[in-house]
Write a protein that holds these residues in place. Structure first.
Motif, PDB file in Angstrom:
ATOM      1  N   GLY A  65       0.823  -1.200   0.000  1.00 24.90           N
ATOM      2  CA  GLY A  65       0.000   0.000   0.000  1.00 24.90           C
ATOM      3  C   GLY A  65       0.859   1.252   0.000  1.00 24.90           C
ATOM      4  O   GLY A  65       2.059   1.214  -0.235  1.00 24.90           O
ATOM      5  N   VAL A  66       0.239   2.370   0.306  1.00 26.64           N
ATOM      6  CA  VAL A  66       0.921   3.659   0.265  1.00 26.64           C
ATOM      7  C   VAL A  66       1.761   3.851   1.522  1.00 26.64           C
ATOM      8  O   VAL A  66       1.350   3.494   2.626  1.00 26.64           O
ATOM      9  CB  VAL A  66      -0.120   4.795   0.145  1.00 26.64           C
ATOM     10  CG1 VAL A  66       0.561   6.165   0.192  1.00 26.64           C
ATOM     11  CG2 VAL A  66      -0.918   4.640  -1.143  1.00 26.64           C
ATOM     12  N   VAL A  67       2.943   4.432   1.353  1.00 25.74           N
ATOM     13  CA  VAL A  67       3.788   4.750   2.500  1.00 25.74           C
ATOM     14  C   VAL A  67       3.137   5.888   3.287  1.00 25.74           C
ATOM     15  O   VAL A  67       2.865   6.955   2.753  1.00 25.74           O
ATOM     16  CB  VAL A  67       5.203   5.168   2.048  1.00 25.74           C
ATOM     17  CG1 VAL A  67       6.043   5.567   3.262  1.00 25.74           C
ATOM     18  CG2 VAL A  67       5.884   4.050   1.280  1.00 25.74           C
ATOM     19  N   LYS A  68       2.884   5.642   4.561  1.00 26.46           N
ATOM     20  CA  LYS A  68       2.229   6.631   5.415  1.00 26.46           C
ATOM     21  C   LYS A  68       3.246   7.488   6.149  1.00 26.46           C
ATOM     22  O   LYS A  68       3.041   8.687   6.349  1.00 26.46           O
ATOM     23  CB  LYS A  68       1.318   5.931   6.419  1.00 26.46           C
ATOM     24  CG  LYS A  68       0.482   6.885   7.268  1.00 26.46           C
ATOM     25  CD  LYS A  68      -0.474   6.115   8.162  1.00 26.46           C
ATOM     26  CE  LYS A  68      -1.357   7.057   8.965  1.00 26.46           C
ATOM     27  NZ  LYS A  68      -2.290   6.298   9.848  1.00 26.46           N
ATOM     28  N   SER A  69       4.348   6.887   6.571  1.00 22.19           N
ATOM     29  CA  SER A  69       5.392   7.625   7.284  1.00 22.19           C
ATOM     30  C   SER A  69       6.716   6.899   7.110  1.00 22.19           C
ATOM     31  O   SER A  69       6.763   5.761   6.644  1.00 22.19           O
ATOM     32  CB  SER A  69       5.046   7.755   8.769  1.00 22.19           C
ATOM     33  OG  SER A  69       5.011   6.475   9.388  1.00 22.19           O
ATOM     34  N   ALA A  70       7.770   7.576   7.487  1.00 23.21           N
ATOM     35  CA  ALA A  70       9.094   6.978   7.368  1.00 23.21           C
ATOM     36  C   ALA A  70      10.031   7.599   8.394  1.00 23.21           C
ATOM     37  O   ALA A  70       9.802   8.710   8.874  1.00 23.21           O
ATOM     38  CB  ALA A  70       9.649   7.178   5.955  1.00 23.21           C
ATOM     39  N   PRO A 142      25.224   0.410   9.663  1.00 29.14           N
ATOM     40  CA  PRO A 142      24.906   1.102   8.409  1.00 29.14           C
ATOM     41  C   PRO A 142      25.073   2.622   8.499  1.00 29.14           C
ATOM     42  O   PRO A 142      24.822   3.228   9.541  1.00 29.14           O
ATOM     43  CB  PRO A 142      23.441   0.728   8.160  1.00 29.14           C
ATOM     44  CG  PRO A 142      23.207  -0.499   8.964  1.00 29.14           C
ATOM     45  CD  PRO A 142      24.089  -0.382  10.169  1.00 29.14           C
ATOM     46  N   VAL A 143      25.497   3.200   7.380  1.00 25.17           N
ATOM     47  CA  VAL A 143      25.578   4.659   7.280  1.00 25.17           C
ATOM     48  C   VAL A 143      24.175   5.254   7.404  1.00 25.17           C
ATOM     49  O   VAL A 143      23.976   6.282   8.036  1.00 25.17           O
ATOM     50  CB  VAL A 143      26.213   5.060   5.930  1.00 25.17           C
ATOM     51  CG1 VAL A 143      26.222   6.581   5.775  1.00 25.17           C
ATOM     52  CG2 VAL A 143      27.618   4.497   5.815  1.00 25.17           C
ATOM     53  N   VAL A 144      23.203   4.569   6.798  1.00 25.71           N
ATOM     54  CA  VAL A 144      21.814   5.040   6.809  1.00 25.71           C
ATOM     55  C   VAL A 144      20.876   3.864   7.046  1.00 25.71           C
ATOM     56  O   VAL A 144      21.068   2.780   6.475  1.00 25.71           O
ATOM     57  CB  VAL A 144      21.430   5.721   5.474  1.00 25.71           C
ATOM     58  CG1 VAL A 144      19.976   6.203   5.509  1.00 25.71           C
ATOM     59  CG2 VAL A 144      22.365   6.880   5.164  1.00 25.71           C
ATOM     60  N   THR A 145      19.866   4.101   7.885  1.00 22.84           N
ATOM     61  CA  THR A 145      18.775   3.141   8.069  1.00 22.84           C
ATOM     62  C   THR A 145      17.477   3.825   7.689  1.00 22.84           C
ATOM     63  O   THR A 145      17.191   4.939   8.147  1.00 22.84           O
ATOM     64  CB  THR A 145      18.690   2.658   9.527  1.00 22.84           C
ATOM     65  OG1 THR A 145      19.905   2.015   9.882  1.00 22.84           O
ATOM     66  CG2 THR A 145      17.529   1.694   9.711  1.00 22.84           C
ATOM     67  N   VAL A 146      16.699   3.160   6.844  1.00 18.40           N
ATOM     68  CA  VAL A 146      15.428   3.735   6.383  1.00 18.40           C
ATOM     69  C   VAL A 146      14.311   2.756   6.700  1.00 18.40           C
ATOM     70  O   VAL A 146      14.394   1.575   6.361  1.00 18.40           O
ATOM     71  CB  VAL A 146      15.442   4.020   4.872  1.00 18.40           C
ATOM     72  CG1 VAL A 146      14.130   4.684   4.441  1.00 18.40           C
ATOM     73  CG2 VAL A 146      16.639   4.896   4.497  1.00 18.40           C
ATOM     74  N   GLU A 147      13.242   3.245   7.334  1.00 18.59           N
ATOM     75  CA  GLU A 147      12.082   2.396   7.629  1.00 18.59           C
ATOM     76  C   GLU A 147      10.817   3.057   7.100  1.00 18.59           C
ATOM     77  O   GLU A 147      10.531   4.220   7.412  1.00 18.59           O
ATOM     78  CB  GLU A 147      11.952   2.151   9.131  1.00 18.59           C
ATOM     79  CG  GLU A 147      10.772   1.225   9.463  1.00 18.59           C
ATOM     80  CD  GLU A 147      10.695   0.868  10.949  1.00 18.59           C
ATOM     81  OE1 GLU A 147       9.938  -0.042  11.299  1.00 18.59           O
ATOM     82  OE2 GLU A 147      11.401   1.525  11.743  1.00 18.59           O
ATOM     83  N   PHE A 148      10.081   2.314   6.285  1.00 15.25           N
ATOM     84  CA  PHE A 148       8.805   2.772   5.764  1.00 15.25           C
ATOM     85  C   PHE A 148       7.668   2.118   6.547  1.00 15.25           C
ATOM     86  O   PHE A 148       7.730   0.917   6.841  1.00 15.25           O
ATOM     87  CB  PHE A 148       8.636   2.396   4.286  1.00 15.25           C
ATOM     88  CG  PHE A 148       9.540   3.141   3.343  1.00 15.25           C
ATOM     89  CD1 PHE A 148      10.031   4.402   3.658  1.00 15.25           C
ATOM     90  CD2 PHE A 148       9.900   2.581   2.123  1.00 15.25           C
ATOM     91  CE1 PHE A 148      10.855   5.081   2.780  1.00 15.25           C
ATOM     92  CE2 PHE A 148      10.723   3.245   1.239  1.00 15.25           C
ATOM     93  CZ  PHE A 148      11.202   4.505   1.569  1.00 15.25           C
ATOM     94  N   LYS A 149       6.656   2.895   6.867  1.00 19.01           N
ATOM     95  CA  LYS A 149       5.424   2.350   7.433  1.00 19.01           C
ATOM     96  C   LYS A 149       4.299   2.633   6.459  1.00 19.01           C
ATOM     97  O   LYS A 149       4.108   3.772   6.032  1.00 19.01           O
ATOM     98  CB  LYS A 149       5.128   2.985   8.794  1.00 19.01           C
ATOM     99  CG  LYS A 149       6.145   2.602   9.866  1.00 19.01           C
ATOM    100  CD  LYS A 149       5.756   3.158  11.240  1.00 19.01           C
ATOM    101  CE  LYS A 149       6.770   2.725  12.303  1.00 19.01           C
ATOM    102  NZ  LYS A 149       6.415   3.262  13.655  1.00 19.01           N
ATOM    103  N   TYR A 150       3.550   1.569   6.132  1.00 21.49           N
ATOM    104  CA  TYR A 150       2.520   1.669   5.110  1.00 21.49           C
ATOM    105  C   TYR A 150       1.142   1.799   5.740  1.00 21.49           C
ATOM    106  O   TYR A 150       0.937   1.442   6.906  1.00 21.49           O
ATOM    107  CB  TYR A 150       2.574   0.436   4.200  1.00 21.49           C
ATOM    108  CG  TYR A 150       3.881   0.299   3.454  1.00 21.49           C
ATOM    109  CD1 TYR A 150       4.006   0.751   2.145  1.00 21.49           C
ATOM    110  CD2 TYR A 150       4.994  -0.290   4.065  1.00 21.49           C
ATOM    111  CE1 TYR A 150       5.218   0.616   1.456  1.00 21.49           C
ATOM    112  CE2 TYR A 150       6.200  -0.409   3.384  1.00 21.49           C
ATOM    113  CZ  TYR A 150       6.305   0.043   2.087  1.00 21.49           C
ATOM    114  OH  TYR A 150       7.477  -0.073   1.420  1.00 21.49           O
ATOM    115  N   GLU A 151       0.200   2.309   4.949  1.00 19.35           N
ATOM    116  CA  GLU A 151      -1.169   2.448   5.438  1.00 19.35           C
ATOM    117  C   GLU A 151      -1.768   1.089   5.788  1.00 19.35           C
ATOM    118  O   GLU A 151      -2.687   0.993   6.605  1.00 19.35           O
ATOM    119  CB  GLU A 151      -2.021   3.163   4.382  1.00 19.35           C
ATOM    120  CG  GLU A 151      -1.729   4.651   4.277  1.00 19.35           C
ATOM    121  CD  GLU A 151      -2.717   5.369   3.379  1.00 19.35           C
ATOM    122  OE1 GLU A 151      -3.172   4.751   2.383  1.00 19.35           O
ATOM    123  OE2 GLU A 151      -3.038   6.540   3.659  1.00 19.35           O
TER     124      GLU A 151
END
Length: 508
Positions: A65-70, A142-151
């Motif tokens: 689904g759509v990414v709600k926040s990150a 990691p240099v960068v950590t990215v987390e997506f939360k979806y609807e």
């Protein structure tokens, strides 16, 4: 040892016939000791191991689904991203901003790349499956950590490591998957940025042309300015094409009164609108930040008042050199919470002097607005003109010499000849400004005074000897300009020619 076949199939068959075996080409890898078989390529048109989906594409069927926040964590800290506008019915067009920064103008386009560039992230190559030594790729920490939360409630997390030496990419790994890939470095570059780099660098939006307010006044306060300030005010008479003055819509009222040069003044007045900063110094700035930027007691203060009732106060520090050697200053709006870094070329008020924008036209009154002119020279010659309109109801655009009566020293005078003398007066140009010069005790070389019926003001210009080449002009008793001594000599000669009837001298 994991060897990746890059040979052309036809060539491989030839080699087999000749007993030569297989031809191998090896990718540049951080470590030769890699295990496992070569994975299948998802798209044969892409490089070996390229085009593999690392992070779920939320827009495809079966996605989360759509990414709600990150949340993005990098070496500078943590960036929290939230959705501020829902996508359309096709699942596109969502808009994102920074959580906790509703009181700051955010570059939402740049923030959007933190969602769009990672959502559906694809590999440029596959580096190693079942990786047990993440440190060699910069993925242990990691240099960068990215987390997506979806609807939908699901989440996706991926990690960005070091730069790959061979393809300008970055090493990437998704949570729950021990396979190391490379992905486009340009697509992932924004994940390494500091939070303040996502603040909109446009300090004040420029309205659409039809919504642009009129600037009623602009006040520039600096310690190096005479009396501490320069003030430009809207000149209502500029709306009248026959009021005199210059093409500028404003006049200077401090530190001295002067008409302005239109082409030089426009940017000074309007440059605050659309002012774009070079960078951000501090967001949600504290008193210590303001003091550290030299804005608690600013070097320059610019106050712009508009006819829509809004007032903007811009505070500027002294100039300094940034790490690239560029000349910049710090700036913020009074009462604001963001301190910007502004290039010297944009901060036009820092070094502006009155002489930079003041008009160099000596007399700017429209010829038929004059009601009287008096001219005299130090040889005792004196002339006095009075001008009266014979057609007071006629449009100014239609006025001609025959619509006026001129008397000289109380007697009727040729109107056209008077107009030519006045044309000579207004042709005199100023060379320099002399608002600090001392007025000599001697008698002036010549004096011209006139009254403007439109402004209802009388001006007296006294011309004093200053040097062999130039003369000092005092306006209403205050030193103001320098002009060519040759012009003053020609002026005295033309005053004499009024009596003789000789043609006026128009060059000097």
């Amino acid at each position: 040892m994991n060897k990746q076949v890059k040979g052309i199939v036809g060539l491989g068959l030839v080699l087999a016939v000749l007993g030569g075996g297989f031809a191998f080409l090896k990718f540049t890898e951080p470590d030769d000791e890699q295990g496992g078989d070569t994975p299948s390529v998802s798209d044969p048109s892409k490089p070996q191991g390229g085009g593999i989906t690392i992070v779920t594409d939320s827009k495809t069927e079966g996605g989360l689904g759509v990414v709600k926040s990150a949340v993005v964590k990098n070496e500078s800290g943590e960036i929290k991203i939230k959705m501020i506008e829902e996508p359309d019915e096709n699942g596109v067009g969502a808009k994102y901003s920074l959580e906790g920064y509703d009181d700051v103008k955010i570059d939402t386009s740049l923030v959007g790349t933190l969602i769009n560039n990672g959502n559906g992230l694809e590999s440029t190559s596959l580096i190693e499956e079942n990786c047990t030594n993440k440190a060699k790729f910069g993925l242990e920490k990691p240099v960068v950590t990215v987390e997506f939360k979806y609807e939908s409630g699901g989440t996706e997390k991926f990690y960005i490591g070091d730069s790959a030496p061979s393809n300008n990419g970055l090493y990437v790994m998704a949570e729950g998957n021990d396979t190391v890939y490379t992905a486009s470095g340009s697509s992932l570059a924004n994940y390494k940025k500091e939070l303040k780099e996502f603040i909109d660098k446009t300090m004040l939006e420029e309205p659409a042309e039809e919504d642009m307010p009129r600037i009623d006044s602009l006040k520039i306060e600096r310690e190096d300015l005479k009396d501490g300030a320069m003030v430009l005010k809207y000149d209502k008479s500029s709306e009248d094409n026959y009021s005199g003055g210059t093409s500028a819509t404003h006049i200077m009222t401090e530190p001295f009164e002067s008409y302005l040069s239109g082409d030089k003044t426009s940017s000074i007045l309007t440059n605050m609108f659309g002012l774009y900063a070079k960078g951000i110094y501090s967001v949600h700035c504290k008193e210590s930040d303001i003091a550290g930027a030299g804005l608690k007691d600013p070097y320059c203060k610019v106050t712009m008042k508009c006819n829509d009732g809004k007032t903007y106060v811009l505070l500027l520090s002294e100039l300094f050199k940034n790490d690239d050697g560029d000349s910049c200053c710090y700036g913020m709006f009074e009462g604001g919470n963001v301190i910007y870094i502004i290039s010297e070329s944009k901060a036009v008020w820092l070094s502006l002097k009155p002489v930079d924008i003041a008009s160099r036209i000596m007399i700017t009154s429209y010829v038929w607005n004059i009601t009287d002119v008096n001219a005299s020279s130090n040889d005792g010659t004196s002339e006095s003109f009075v001008i009266k309109s014979l057609s007071p109801d006629k449009e100014k655009s239609e006025l001609k010499t025959e619509d006026f009566a001129v008397t000289r020293n109380g007697e009727e005078f040729d109107t056209e000849r008077y107009r030519k003398f006045y044309a000579f007066l207004v042709s005199g140009n100023l060379e320099e400004f002399a608002d600090d010069a001392e007025i000599p005790d001697s008698e002036p070389l010549a004096t011209v005074s006139y009254t403007d019926s439109y402004s209802k003001k009388t001006y007296t210009l006294d011309f004093y000897e200053d040097s062999v080449m130039r003369a000092l002009i005092a306006v209403n008793g205050e030193s103001r300009y320098y002009c060519s001594r040759a012009f003053v000599k020609t002026l005295t000669e033309n005053i004499r020619r009024i009596e003789t009837g000789e043609d006026f001298v128009t060059t000097w």
